[in-house]
Motif scaffolding. Structure first.
Motif: not given
Length: 163
Positions: A56-59, A89-90, A108-109
């Motif tokens: 669900r998220e990029a970091e 993400r992924g 950061f997300t």
């Protein structure tokens, strides 16, 4: 705060002990209409994650102090003070804190809900320091990751970075 502005003085945000470290939340999903999460994270040498991905998220991470080995996909990056890394993400990734001093970094997300995972598996920080005997043991915390992680789109896909 009716205009949506969030200001945190040092030590004023919520803090959690998880993964042997201190997570000091600067802003979260509830503050940003779900768009962003930012925390200052301090972790001792030797802490490592398994290879995992977030569905669900990029970091992104900006290293303030210390050294971190970061695997992003097939590549291994050595991060030091002033280094930045963005993880889409992924993308499978893992890290290990290196050296003899704790690493401190901004995490950061986007979107911002992922930090809730650390709050669920961790415990409220009694003080702004690394946990000692008053923190959770890995035997107590690790089963929580397996239970709670999938609800946050966390998928473990392999072993971590060797020592």
């Amino acid at each position: 705060m009716s205009d949506g502005v969030v200001v945190r003085s040092p030590g004023s945000g919520p803090a959690t002990w998880a993964m042997g470290g201190l997570f000091e939340h600067l802003v979260g999903a509830a503050d940003t209409e779900g768009l962003l999460g930012v925390s200052v994270v301090t972790q001792p040498p030797g802490i490592a994650t398994p290879l995992h991905r977030h569905t669900r998220e990029a970091e992104a991470f900006f290293v303030l102090d210390g050294r971190i080995s970061y695997q992003a996909g097939e590549q291994l990056h050595e991060l030091e003070e002033g280094s930045f890394i963005y993880l889409p993400r992924g993308l499978p990734h893992a890290f290990r804190i290196r050296g003899t001093v704790p690493a401190r970094f901004l995490a950061f997300t986007a979107p911002g809900g992922l930090m809730g995972l650390y709050d669920e598996v961790g415990i409220p920080a009694a003080e702004r320091r690394l946990p000692g005997e008053d923190g959770q043991t890995p035997e107590v915390e690790l089963p929580k990751w397996a239970e709670v992680g999938p609800r946050y789109g966390l998928e473990v896909v392999g072993p971590g970075i060797p020592e």
